[in-house]
Design an enzyme around this catalytic site. Structure first.
Site, PDB file in Angstrom:
ATOM      1  N   GLY A  15       0.728  -1.256   0.000  1.00 36.19           N
ATOM      2  CA  GLY A  15       0.000   0.000   0.000  1.00 36.19           C
ATOM      3  C   GLY A  15       0.756   1.303   0.000  1.00 36.19           C
ATOM      4  O   GLY A  15       0.175   2.333   0.355  1.00 36.19           O
ATOM      5  N   GLY A  16       2.018   1.326  -0.424  1.00 33.41           N
ATOM      6  CA  GLY A  16       2.754   2.595  -0.462  1.00 33.41           C
ATOM      7  C   GLY A  16       2.037   3.657  -1.278  1.00 33.41           C
ATOM      8  O   GLY A  16       1.878   4.800  -0.837  1.00 33.41           O
ATOM      9  N   ASP A  44      -9.617 -13.291  -4.846  1.00 37.22           N
ATOM     10  CA  ASP A  44      -9.605 -14.761  -4.760  1.00 37.22           C
ATOM     11  C   ASP A  44     -10.353 -15.404  -5.926  1.00 37.22           C
ATOM     12  O   ASP A  44     -10.386 -16.625  -6.075  1.00 37.22           O
ATOM     13  CB  ASP A  44     -10.180 -15.236  -3.410  1.00 37.22           C
ATOM     14  CG  ASP A  44     -11.535 -14.634  -3.101  1.00 37.22           C
ATOM     15  OD1 ASP A  44     -12.117 -13.983  -3.998  1.00 37.22           O
ATOM     16  OD2 ASP A  44     -12.012 -14.803  -1.967  1.00 37.22           O
ATOM     17  N   CYS A  65       7.888  -0.444 -12.130  1.00 33.87           N
ATOM     18  CA  CYS A  65       9.215   0.032 -11.715  1.00 33.87           C
ATOM     19  C   CYS A  65      10.269  -0.653 -12.580  1.00 33.87           C
ATOM     20  O   CYS A  65      11.291  -1.117 -12.114  1.00 33.87           O
ATOM     21  CB  CYS A  65       9.457  -0.199 -10.220  1.00 33.87           C
ATOM     22  SG  CYS A  65       9.233  -1.897  -9.677  1.00 33.87           S
TER      23      CYS A  65
END
Length: 404
Positions: free
Chosen positions: A236-237, A283, A354
């Site tokens: 959660g950054g 899920d 990234c």
């Protein structure tokens, strides 16, 4: 600098776990730093930074030391001697360092520094891939930048404080930080410090987050009151950054396939005072289908090779394999195809990685836009962040809008 036996032993133990057992460097170092309560901050910094240094330059040091994997402890001591010699550190009169050829080490280093794959200490396949995708000149600059030690950058949590207040509070604890132009919530530390021990961290006034990573939530154009989906939220950054940009108003739905990461996100959200986040584990496909056409904004921070963040994860160079990159590209496209359906008409989507590879970035966006699912989207803009240009992590982000 004088070498201390117990600190050097810790480094050798850590390298054994990382190189021979395949353990993650950050986890190994966390354990090493708990070894001796008598160690001061300099001792801990020596263990962490020396371990990371030898991991980062593994191929170069092994080549100079003339050792091959799997490394014996003697091999690792020889690599340690190479590290110390190149750093200009006098080797103590220990058995491990007997007959260390200091002059030969320096000569070999000069010789190997003319060959990029040795100089930058990377596998052959990665060197070839980087040059193929970025071109020789760009790749040479980029891989050199990705081998530099990462700065410590904080993201100020604007739900609880301002960067001016945080800067002043940390300064009172001898932690000096500077503002960064073009990064509105960033504070760059002048020197490395264990900020996790501060009251300010415990009270949720900031998170540690690289400057490039902080650009992603800003790119999403969120406004208070929106419904936003962070589709690959992890711990959660970026979710927390989105919450602060939304001023705790509206709804953020944080999705991930890993429940343990979402538990960590809940814990962090509580510390940050972010109350508009709801976590949902993926899920089954039903979780995604329920959100079709419902979101004002969707962030897809896609799983990727992570080549843009090698500065903080140097062991990834040795764990990464070419077939993983091919598989992850299939996953990235699949996620784009499925998760984009959550964007409502007039809404926007950010696809981010990234990675620095065009095949994981703009090529994926181009492929999506020419597909059946992507025909309803238009390309707005993108940002290719390269470490050698920005000074921070390598990142990519593309903003797409669903047509009216």
């Amino acid at each position: 600098m004088r070498l201390h036996r117990n600190l050097c032993f810790s480094v050798i133990d850590g390298l054994t776990l990382i190189f021979n057992e395949g353990n993650y460097a950050d986890k190994v170092i966390q354990q090493l730093l708990k070894r001796d309560k008598r160690w001061g901050s300099r001792d801990r910094a020596f263990v962490a930074e020396t371990t990371y240094d030898i991991v980062r330059w593994k191929r170069l040091y092994a080549e100079i030391a003339e050792v091959k994997e799997p490394f014996t402890r003697d091999n690792l001591w020889r690599m340690f001697a190479v590290w110390a010699t190149l750093k200009g550190i006098k080797l103590p009169d220990w058995t491990y360092f007997e007959n260390t050829p200091t002059r030969k080490i320096k000569g070999k280093f000069d010789e190997l520094s003319k060959i990029r794959k040795f100089k930058e200490s990377i596998p052959d396949w990665l060197d070839e891939l980087g040059e193929k995708e970025l071109g020789k000149a760009f790749w040479t600059k980029e891989i050199a930048a990705l081998n530099e030690q990462a700065d410590v950058i904080l993201r100020v949590n604007t739900l609880k404080t301002t960067k001016e207040k945080l800067q002043a509070e940390l300064f009172d604890q001898d932690i000096e930080g500077n503002f960064l132009p073009d990064y509105p919530n960033a504070l760059k530390l002048k020197e490395r410090a264990n900020v996790f021990l501060t009251e300010q961290f415990k009270n949720g006034l900031f998170e540690v987050q690289d400057a490039s990573s902080q650009l992603v939530a800003e790119f999403l154009n969120v406004q208070p009151g929106m419904r936003v989906v962070d589709a690959c939220a992890g711990a959660g950054g970026k979710t927390l950054h989105i919450a602060s940009l939304m001023e705790n108003k509206g709804q953020i739905i944080a999705l991930d396939i890993y429940e343990n990461k979402l538990h960590e996100l809940k814990r962090r959200a509580k510390r940050n005072g972010a109350f508009n986040i709801e976590t949902r584990g993926i899920d089954s496909t039903k979780v995604i289908k329920k959100l079709y056409d419902k979101a004002d904004r969707v962030l897809i921070d896609a799983p990727c090779s992570g080549l843009g963040v090698l500065r903080r994860n140097p062991d990834a160079k040795w764990k990464l394999q070419p077939d993983f990159i091919e598989k992850i590209k299939i996953t990235q496209q699949d996620i784009l195809q499925q998760y984009s359906k959550m964007v409502k008409v007039g809404g926007q989507l950010v696809y981010a990685t990234c990675s620095i590879l065009p095949s994981e970035n703009q090529n994926q966006v181009d492929k999506f836009l020419t597909s059946e699912s992507g025909k309803n989207f238009t390309f707005v803009k993108d940002n290719k962040v390269l470490a050698h240009k920005s000074g921070y992590d390598g990142f990519y982000m593309a903003l797409l809008e669903r047509k009216q």
